[in-house]
Design an enzyme around this catalytic site. Sequence first.
Site, PDB file in Angstrom:
ATOM      1  N   GLU A 328       0.847  -1.190   0.000  1.00  0.00           N
ATOM      2  CA  GLU A 328       0.000   0.000   0.000  1.00  0.00           C
ATOM      3  C   GLU A 328       0.882   1.239   0.000  1.00  0.00           C
ATOM      4  O   GLU A 328       1.740   1.399   0.877  1.00  0.00           O
ATOM      5  CB  GLU A 328      -0.908   0.033   1.229  1.00  0.00           C
ATOM      6  CG  GLU A 328      -2.009  -0.998   1.229  1.00  0.00           C
ATOM      7  CD  GLU A 328      -3.010  -0.771   2.361  1.00  0.00           C
ATOM      8  OE1 GLU A 328      -4.159  -1.221   2.224  1.00  0.00           O
ATOM      9  OE2 GLU A 328      -2.647  -0.131   3.380  1.00  0.00           O
ATOM     10  N   CYS A 329       0.692   2.116  -0.958  1.00  0.00           N
ATOM     11  CA  CYS A 329       1.353   3.410  -1.025  1.00  0.00           C
ATOM     12  C   CYS A 329       2.870   3.275  -0.883  1.00  0.00           C
ATOM     13  O   CYS A 329       3.536   2.850  -1.809  1.00  0.00           O
ATOM     14  CB  CYS A 329       0.768   4.369   0.010  1.00  0.00           C
ATOM     15  SG  CYS A 329       1.084   6.109  -0.355  1.00  0.00           S
ATOM     16  N   GLY A 330       3.438   3.606   0.282  1.00  0.00           N
ATOM     17  CA  GLY A 330       4.880   3.484   0.448  1.00  0.00           C
ATOM     18  C   GLY A 330       5.384   2.080   0.192  1.00  0.00           C
ATOM     19  O   GLY A 330       6.442   1.878  -0.414  1.00  0.00           O
ATOM     20  N   MET A 333       5.557   1.575  -3.522  1.00  0.00           N
ATOM     21  CA  MET A 333       6.716   2.226  -4.138  1.00  0.00           C
ATOM     22  C   MET A 333       7.998   1.430  -3.911  1.00  0.00           C
ATOM     23  O   MET A 333       8.839   1.321  -4.801  1.00  0.00           O
ATOM     24  CB  MET A 333       6.858   3.643  -3.593  1.00  0.00           C
ATOM     25  CG  MET A 333       5.761   4.580  -4.065  1.00  0.00           C
ATOM     26  SD  MET A 333       5.986   6.280  -3.500  1.00  0.00           S
ATOM     27  CE  MET A 333       5.134   6.237  -1.929  1.00  0.00           C
ATOM     28  N   SER A 433      -0.781  -0.713  -4.830  1.00  0.00           N
ATOM     29  CA  SER A 433      -1.308   0.554  -5.337  1.00  0.00           C
ATOM     30  C   SER A 433      -1.090   1.623  -4.275  1.00  0.00           C
ATOM     31  O   SER A 433      -0.652   1.336  -3.153  1.00  0.00           O
ATOM     32  CB  SER A 433      -2.800   0.434  -5.657  1.00  0.00           C
ATOM     33  OG  SER A 433      -3.560   0.414  -4.477  1.00  0.00           O
TER      34      SER A 433
END
Length: 442
Positions: A328-330, A333, A433
């Site tokens: 999720e998010c971080g 990435m 995502s």
Amino acid sequence: MTPPGLVISAPASGTGKTTLTMGLLAAFRAQGLVVQPFKCGPDYIDPAFHTAASGRSSLNLDSWAMQPAQIAALIQAADGADLVLAEGSMGLFDGAAMRGEAGTGASADIAALAGWPVVLVLDISGQAQSAAAVALGFATLRKDVALAGVVLNRVASARHEGLARAGLEAAGIRVLGALPRRPSVALPERHLGLVQAEEQPRLAQILAEMADFVTEHIDLPALRAIAIRAQTADAVSLRNSPPPGGRVALARDAAFSFVYPHMLAEWRAAGAEILPFSPMADEAPDASADVCWLPGGYPELHAGQLATAARFRSGLRSFAETRPVHGECGGYMVMGECLVDAAGVEHEMVGLFKLATSFEKRRLHLGYRLVRLNTSIPGHDAGARLRGHEFHYATVLEQNDAPLAQLEDAAGNSVPETGSCRILDGGGRATGSFFHLIAEAG
């Protein structure tokens, strides 16, 4: 039966809600009371401060993402406490343009659903009697939301306080206290809000100072006396979020700290075992886990350290060959090929996705998201509808994997960032995502 509660809200962000809430939690705790904190709306950082101040885990209550039964079930976490304090987000009535599961996400929705009165924090910088007009508007806008009183903040002098009090009392608004300007009690901030509680070396001292500050200037007995017991929907119909697996390797450190306590509680209630590990300490996911979950956080602040964490990176790649990994998010990435930090330095990441992200040119992505999965993620099948939010400053430089989902914002507009899905050679699945999951859509 849950204890009586209050919502601490304000006309806008930046008016002092968190300072007052933390001070009240610490002050009541110092008096020997047990106080259950909540946070209205999506937020990871404020609840961690609530937990530190109160000694009890702070939970999020979100009317846009959560069904009434889930909100009712979460409020039951207050059983055994003497008082509930729920901190609002943004302004009292601020929320999404369109209604979600139980409301628009406004703090006023939670006040109405629970029946908790509102204490409004008024920043009276640059005004005096005019504050009464603001408070009167908030007191009358929604008939199902009761304004119990106000706390004046950033008061310049005794004369300033007297003028404001006179206007409010003439309007029939109760003043519960007045906080003078004192920059020393403010908490340091950065791009996603306050610096995290676990990164504050002086946190115990700060909380003690806030408790003293609030005790000196707020009528604590009066505030406690106006609290009301919650009247919520029946929680029996609640269906907990399914866990991502039976044994969940969960990244957890300063770079991966954004995971909602209610999610972990629901996973555990369904029988899942959580196995925390620290990528920053160069730890790999537990080999006995059947799934790995990488939450959001601040990987951009620790990208150099993560890039040199060889054991973590190789261990996650090996794990992903045969088992599902979700970010999720971080976390998403970090699962990509590279991350460019704010200084423009490129750092090699894990490489599970053909994804490159950058913080060199910051652009805010913020808001609720309604997701329909194109393919499954751990715990949720393809086609599932999920509710959550997005909050980051990253820019996607490259994204060349299959789209994970179709996303809409709270107004029903399509969101171009679809997330990623990739099947690895060994049969494992990498998904991720920028979306932070809160609950399944009803």
